[in-house]
Motif scaffolding. Structure first.
Motif, PDB file in Angstrom:
ATOM      1  N   PHE A  56       0.880  -1.272   0.144  1.00  0.00           N
ATOM      2  CA  PHE A  56       0.128  -0.050   0.041  1.00  0.00           C
ATOM      3  C   PHE A  56       1.026   1.190  -0.109  1.00  0.00           C
ATOM      4  CE2 PHE A  56       0.688  -1.660   4.232  1.00  0.00           C
ATOM      5  CZ  PHE A  56       1.186  -0.694   4.837  1.00  0.00           C
ATOM      6  N   ALA A  57       0.528   2.448  -0.568  1.00  0.00           N
ATOM      7  CA  ALA A  57       0.998   3.589  -0.226  1.00  0.00           C
ATOM      8  C   ALA A  57       1.218   4.088   0.837  1.00  0.00           C
ATOM      9  CB  ALA A  57       0.227   4.786  -1.257  1.00  0.00           C
ATOM     10  N   ASN A  58       2.518   4.197   1.263  1.00  0.00           N
ATOM     11  CA  ASN A  58       2.996   4.758   2.768  1.00  0.00           C
ATOM     12  C   ASN A  58       4.058   5.598   2.777  1.00  0.00           C
ATOM     13  OD1 ASN A  58       5.585   3.453   3.435  1.00  0.00           O
ATOM     14  ND2 ASN A  58       4.796   1.751   1.899  1.00  0.00           N
ATOM     15  N   SER A  59       4.124   6.092   3.996  1.00  0.00           N
ATOM     16  CA  SER A  59       4.961   7.298   4.253  1.00  0.00           C
ATOM     17  C   SER A  59       6.592   6.927   4.243  1.00  0.00           C
ATOM     18  CB  SER A  59       4.761   8.243   5.453  1.00  0.00           C
ATOM     19  OG  SER A  59       5.711   9.264   5.522  1.00  0.00           O
ATOM     20  N   ALA A  60       7.485   7.654   3.587  1.00  0.00           N
ATOM     21  CA  ALA A  60       8.885   7.455   3.611  1.00  0.00           C
ATOM     22  C   ALA A  60       9.413   8.176   4.745  1.00  0.00           C
ATOM     23  CB  ALA A  60       9.417   7.483   2.351  1.00  0.00           C
ATOM     24  N   MET A  61       8.708   9.129   5.436  1.00  0.00           N
ATOM     25  CA  MET A  61       9.260   9.723   6.329  1.00  0.00           C
ATOM     26  C   MET A  61       8.449  10.127   7.901  1.00  0.00           C
ATOM     27  SD  MET A  61      12.407  11.172   5.535  1.00  0.00           S
ATOM     28  CE  MET A  61      13.273  11.150   3.879  1.00  0.00           C
TER      29      MET A  61
END
Length: 202
Positions: A56-61
């Motif tokens: 799934f789309a997720n945060s890299a930060m």
């Protein structure tokens, strides 16, 4: 005289190896093993990704998830903090225009958000979140399948599995794989020049 007709004592090293290899056949038996037991084993068939990685789309930060269209100019539009998203505890609502959420690395990007701003590039004033630098759509977002796409070949049959491979396979949700059966090997020593450890050398 062919190599097959040569007495063993007249064979070169390469000829002797070739004669031995002619008598061998590859091991084709396959056995399933648990992933934690697969280090150093040979993969029996091509490994195909059953899922996208990440899934799934997720945060890299660590930062704030928002929709880029809500930020016209850095530092000018304050966004209302609407919630939080951490790994394993996502923000399940759709993000409304003018809102943002606090998000941690690896956490699910909520519907309605397309960008993550690093926390170092924000400031909080009167419970509103302001960006302090220019933001581009898609910044700091890892999209579904960015590392591996479902149905793509990950490893080939015959591959010798390393610790890095096992981590990769685990990320696909696979706990058991088919490997080639181990070889059964026997060895022996010959020659009267060999003695046991407690014998005196001549």
């Amino acid at each position: 005289m062919t190599t097959a007709d040569c007495p063993p004592e007249q064979l070169t090293t390469d000829q002797a190896k070739a004669r031995i290899l002619e008598q061998l056949s590859p091991v084709r038996s396959v056995e399933p093993v648990r992933l934690q037991e697969a280090l150093g084993r040979v993969l029996a068939s091509d490994l195909i990704a059953p899922i996208d990685v990440p899934g799934f789309a997720n945060s890299a930060m660590d930062g704030y998830a928002l929709h880029r269209s809500d930020i016209k100019t850095a530092g000018q539009q304050g966004l209302t903090l609407a919630g939080y998203s951490t790994a394993g505890h996502p923000f399940n609502d759709r993000l409304k225009p003018g809102n943002c959420i606090r998000i941690m690395t690896g956490a699910l990007l909520p519907e309605g958000a397309d960008t993550v701003v690093m926390q170092e590039q924000t400031r909080i004033e009167q419970e509103l979140v302001f960006t302090t630098s220019e933001v581009q759509p898609g910044d700091n977002v890892r999209n579904a399948g960015e590392d591996l796409r479902q149905d793509t070949q990950v490893l080939s049959a015959g591959h010798l599995l390393t610790s890095a491979d096992l981590g990769l396979i685990a990320s696909l949700g696979i706990s058991q794989i088919d490997v080639v059966r181990r070889l059964s090997v026997a060895y022996f020593s010959t020659g009267d020049e060999l003695v046991t450890a407690d014998q005196t050398l001549a």
